[in-house]
Design a protein around this motif. Structure first.
Motif, PDB file in Angstrom:
ATOM      1  N   LEU A   4       0.852  -1.220   0.086  1.00  0.00           N
ATOM      2  CA  LEU A   4       0.157   0.041  -0.124  1.00  0.00           C
ATOM      3  C   LEU A   4       0.688   1.247   0.032  1.00  0.00           C
ATOM      4  CD1 LEU A   4      -2.717   1.331   0.459  1.00  0.00           C
ATOM      5  CD2 LEU A   4      -2.491   1.142   2.815  1.00  0.00           C
ATOM      6  N   LEU A   5       0.714   2.094  -1.069  1.00  0.00           N
ATOM      7  CA  LEU A   5       1.591   3.387  -1.137  1.00  0.00           C
ATOM      8  C   LEU A   5       1.125   4.304   0.035  1.00  0.00           C
ATOM      9  CD1 LEU A   5       2.114   3.645  -5.012  1.00  0.00           C
ATOM     10  CD2 LEU A   5       3.346   2.293  -3.277  1.00  0.00           C
ATOM     11  N   GLU A   6       1.883   4.848   0.752  1.00  0.00           N
ATOM     12  CA  GLU A   6       1.528   5.599   2.180  1.00  0.00           C
ATOM     13  C   GLU A   6       2.233   7.168   1.874  1.00  0.00           C
ATOM     14  OE1 GLU A   6       0.858   3.766   5.713  1.00  0.00           O
ATOM     15  OE2 GLU A   6       1.726   1.612   4.710  1.00  0.00           O
ATOM     16  N   ASP A  32      -0.767  11.986  -3.312  1.00  0.00           N
ATOM     17  CA  ASP A  32      -1.654  11.608  -4.628  1.00  0.00           C
ATOM     18  C   ASP A  32      -1.724  10.336  -4.819  1.00  0.00           C
ATOM     19  OD1 ASP A  32      -1.543  14.402  -5.088  1.00  0.00           O
ATOM     20  OD2 ASP A  32       0.138  14.459  -6.288  1.00  0.00           O
ATOM     21  N   GLU A  33      -1.064   9.475  -4.067  1.00  0.00           N
ATOM     22  CA  GLU A  33      -1.044   7.824  -4.263  1.00  0.00           C
ATOM     23  C   GLU A  33      -1.998   7.266  -3.170  1.00  0.00           C
ATOM     24  OE1 GLU A  33      -0.089   6.545  -6.946  1.00  0.00           O
ATOM     25  OE2 GLU A  33       1.319   7.891  -8.002  1.00  0.00           O
ATOM     26  N   LYS A  34      -2.667   8.003  -2.563  1.00  0.00           N
ATOM     27  CA  LYS A  34      -3.373   7.227  -1.665  1.00  0.00           C
ATOM     28  C   LYS A  34      -4.518   6.313  -2.121  1.00  0.00           C
ATOM     29  CE  LYS A  34      -1.790   9.380   2.173  1.00  0.00           C
ATOM     30  NZ  LYS A  34      -0.910   8.473   3.097  1.00  0.00           N
ATOM     31  N   ASP A  35      -4.772   5.109  -1.521  1.00  0.00           N
ATOM     32  CA  ASP A  35      -5.711   4.011  -1.966  1.00  0.00           C
ATOM     33  C   ASP A  35      -5.173   3.363  -3.143  1.00  0.00           C
ATOM     34  OD1 ASP A  35      -8.105   3.049  -1.701  1.00  0.00           O
ATOM     35  OD2 ASP A  35      -9.302   4.264  -2.822  1.00  0.00           O
ATOM     36  N   TYR A  57       8.471  -3.155  -0.839  1.00  0.00           N
ATOM     37  CA  TYR A  57       8.590  -1.986   0.349  1.00  0.00           C
ATOM     38  C   TYR A  57       8.709  -0.956   0.069  1.00  0.00           C
ATOM     39  CZ  TYR A  57       9.966  -0.348   4.893  1.00  0.00           C
ATOM     40  OH  TYR A  57      10.019   0.382   6.160  1.00  0.00           O
ATOM     41  N   GLU A  58       8.124   0.316   0.636  1.00  0.00           N
ATOM     42  CA  GLU A  58       8.432   1.678   0.424  1.00  0.00           C
ATOM     43  C   GLU A  58       8.634   2.312   1.513  1.00  0.00           C
ATOM     44  OE1 GLU A  58       5.406   5.217  -0.886  1.00  0.00           O
ATOM     45  OE2 GLU A  58       4.532   3.682   0.497  1.00  0.00           O
ATOM     46  N   LEU A  59       9.889   2.947   0.964  1.00  0.00           N
ATOM     47  CA  LEU A  59      10.927   3.846   1.920  1.00  0.00           C
ATOM     48  C   LEU A  59      10.089   4.978   2.583  1.00  0.00           C
ATOM     49  CD1 LEU A  59      14.260   4.218   0.361  1.00  0.00           C
ATOM     50  CD2 LEU A  59      13.743   2.799   2.291  1.00  0.00           C
ATOM     51  N   PRO A  60       9.774   5.225   3.847  1.00  0.00           N
ATOM     52  CA  PRO A  60       9.037   5.902   4.374  1.00  0.00           C
ATOM     53  C   PRO A  60       9.734   7.338   4.871  1.00  0.00           C
ATOM     54  CG  PRO A  60       9.536   4.399   6.201  1.00  0.00           C
ATOM     55  CD  PRO A  60      10.065   3.845   4.860  1.00  0.00           C
ATOM     56  N   SER A  61      11.261   7.150   4.667  1.00  0.00           N
ATOM     57  CA  SER A  61      12.145   8.412   5.010  1.00  0.00           C
ATOM     58  C   SER A  61      13.379   8.191   3.897  1.00  0.00           C
ATOM     59  CB  SER A  61      12.455   8.532   5.951  1.00  0.00           C
ATOM     60  OG  SER A  61      13.144   7.593   6.689  1.00  0.00           O
ATOM     61  N   ALA A  62      14.049   9.284   3.384  1.00  0.00           N
ATOM     62  CA  ALA A  62      15.096   9.095   2.835  1.00  0.00           C
ATOM     63  C   ALA A  62      16.212   8.067   3.528  1.00  0.00           C
ATOM     64  CB  ALA A  62      15.943  10.268   2.517  1.00  0.00           C
ATOM     65  N   PHE A  63      16.829   7.224   2.375  1.00  0.00           N
ATOM     66  CA  PHE A  63      17.574   6.349   2.937  1.00  0.00           C
ATOM     67  C   PHE A  63      18.468   5.806   1.753  1.00  0.00           C
ATOM     68  CE2 PHE A  63      19.360   2.138   4.229  1.00  0.00           C
ATOM     69  CZ  PHE A  63      20.027   2.293   5.527  1.00  0.00           C
ATOM     70  N   ALA A  91      15.028   8.739  -2.093  1.00  0.00           N
ATOM     71  CA  ALA A  91      13.963   9.858  -1.438  1.00  0.00           C
ATOM     72  C   ALA A  91      13.070   9.110  -0.993  1.00  0.00           C
ATOM     73  CB  ALA A  91      13.602  10.540  -2.325  1.00  0.00           C
ATOM     74  N   ALA A  92      12.252   9.514   0.175  1.00  0.00           N
ATOM     75  CA  ALA A  92      11.116   8.848   0.915  1.00  0.00           C
ATOM     76  C   ALA A  92      10.226   8.497  -0.409  1.00  0.00           C
ATOM     77  CB  ALA A  92      10.564   9.582   1.709  1.00  0.00           C
ATOM     78  N   GLY A  93       9.379   7.325  -0.176  1.00  0.00           N
ATOM     79  CA  GLY A  93       8.397   7.156  -1.420  1.00  0.00           C
ATOM     80  C   GLY A  93       9.023   5.932  -2.387  1.00  0.00           C
ATOM     81  N   THR A  94      10.355   6.032  -2.422  1.00  0.00           N
ATOM     82  CA  THR A  94      10.893   4.948  -3.098  1.00  0.00           C
ATOM     83  C   THR A  94      10.491   3.484  -2.817  1.00  0.00           C
ATOM     84  OG1 THR A  94      12.987   6.222  -3.647  1.00  0.00           O
ATOM     85  CG2 THR A  94      13.243   4.050  -4.059  1.00  0.00           C
ATOM     86  N   ILE A  95      10.492   2.907  -3.972  1.00  0.00           N
ATOM     87  CA  ILE A  95       9.788   1.569  -3.928  1.00  0.00           C
ATOM     88  C   ILE A  95      10.981   0.641  -3.880  1.00  0.00           C
ATOM     89  CG2 ILE A  95       8.184  -0.323  -4.433  1.00  0.00           C
ATOM     90  CD1 ILE A  95       6.256   2.104  -5.432  1.00  0.00           C
ATOM     91  N   LEU A  96      11.381  -0.523  -3.128  1.00  0.00           N
ATOM     92  CA  LEU A  96      12.151  -1.399  -3.181  1.00  0.00           C
ATOM     93  C   LEU A  96      11.594  -2.768  -3.445  1.00  0.00           C
ATOM     94  CD1 LEU A  96      14.545  -0.697  -0.107  1.00  0.00           C
ATOM     95  CD2 LEU A  96      14.516   0.413  -2.493  1.00  0.00           C
TER      96      LEU A  96
END
Length: 374
Positions: free
Chosen positions: A59-61, A65-68, A120-126, A130-135
């Motif tokens: 689930l993208l969080e 703009d990507e809710k749901d 997995y979606e990064l909730p913060s930069a790592f 950037a946050a929101g990157t999907i692994l």
């Protein structure tokens, strides 16, 4: 069921890093509609048996703009065994309808991406992302199954395109046979300032440290594996795993609770046994939802039946309740917490299936009454 080896539960790989993601609490765009065996993907007859296995969702969080929006992937047994890939399907209506948007393909080995994808979606930069990157982590394996390689890919555009990041861990022949040395099942989660996989650590997603035991037994054939981890509201972590050598049943679902998710090996193992006496077996998967009061609800399922096992007592051993679902039994069935107390259950068929497809269902955890904690 894949795991093979004497000591490591994390032959089923686990990845951690900076903080746990927030659980969704509301859907601004629509009321949640319960799903009953929605078909995500029906493979064509040209696919080889079992056609699909091992579904995973996300689930993208992080992007308003990507809710749901949900993503899904799975083991995909295409007619070309030389270069399998992980398909990425997207739903923009909470799981009611799905469409393919991309494919994660092997960009470095020439083997294909064959087994055990995880999103997995990064909730913060790592690690420079950037946050929101999907692994997407998964097992790259040649057609003759002679080697296993957990590789990591990243998408910076919500799953539309993918780029290779790093090789995380490698192992031997991809067969669950004693004496062989395969590496299996990546699982990703955030904890503090480093990534950990196959309990190996990384601060940049590029280089990885030495292997650490998370569950170790003296008997070679005990074979713990297929770990998943969830955060409890009291700050502790709970890890499930299958335990071939369990005295209760082969591949019984076990769990450990620890204040430190990097130190599960010092915590005692406990079997999941429901109040009706049922012990789920094979490929357990655990998640936590804020539904159900201050302790929330732990939910576990396994390949042995269609049900989920719920616990609102922070994992107390006498508080697992078996609850029926409308989703089929499946090998490594995925659980995903959605907004409004909804649990999404996604399956890609049983391990011995001959005509598998990918389906998903949901249940309202807030509508289930469980006994009070002792």
């Amino acid at each position: 069921m894949y795991s093979s080896g004497p000591l490591l539960a994390l032959l089923a790989a686990s990845l951690f890093a900076t903080s746990v993601p927030a659980h969704p609490t509301s859907l601004p765009t629509r009321e949640v509609e319960l799903l009953h065996n929605v078909t995500i993907f029906t493979p064509p007859s040209t696919y080889t048996i079992p056609r699909t296995l091992y579904a995973r969702t996300l689930l993208l969080e992080t992007d308003d703009d990507e809710k749901d929006v949900l993503l899904a992937t799975w083991e995909n047994y295409t007619p070309d065994p030389e270069l399998p890939y992980f398909p990425i399907f997207r739903s923009t209506d909470g799981g009611l309808t799905w469409a393919e948007i991309s494919r994660v393909t092997d960009q470095v080995n020439g083997w294909g991406l064959r087994y055990q994808p995880f999103l997995y979606e990064l909730p913060s930069a790592f690690g420079g992302f950037a946050a929101g990157t999907i692994l997407c982590a998964g097992n790259s394996i040649p057609a003759d199954l002679s080697a296993t390689q957990i590789d990591l890919y990243a998408s910076t555009d919500s799953g539309l395109t993918w780029k290779f990041v790093s090789k995380i861990a490698s192992g031997g022949t991809a067969e669950p046979i004693d004496g062989l040395t395969p590496i299996w099942e990546p699982f990703l989660m955030l904890y503090e300032d480093e990534m950990i996989l196959v309990h190996q650590t990384s601060t940049d997603l590029l280089t990885w440290g030495d292997v650490v035991d998370d569950v170790a037994y003296d008997v070679y054939d005990d074979r713990p594996g297929m770990t998943t981890v969830a955060l409890l509201p009291n700050g502790s972590y709970i890890m499930t795993y299958e335990f071939f050598g369990a005295p209760e049943a082969a591949f019984a679902a076990y769990y450990r609770i620890s204040d430190d998710p990097t130190a599960f090996n010092s915590a005692p193992g406990q079997v999941i046994q429901a109040t009706d006496g049922t012990i789920p077996t094979s490929s357990p998967y655990i998640t936590w939802s804020p539904a159900g009061g201050a302790n929330g609800t732990l939910a576990v399922n396994a390949a042995s039946d269609t049900d989920v096992y719920l616990n609102r007592c922070l994992g107390a051993p006498n508080a697992w309740t078996r609850v029926s679902t409308t989703e089929i039994a499946s090998y490594s069935r995925n659980l995903r917490v959605l907004p409004n107390d909804i649990l999404l259950i996604t399956a890609a068929g049983p391990l011995g299936g001959s005509d598998n497809s990918v389906t998903t269902s949901s249940m309202d955890l807030s509508a289930i009454t469980l006994a009070a904690c002792d």
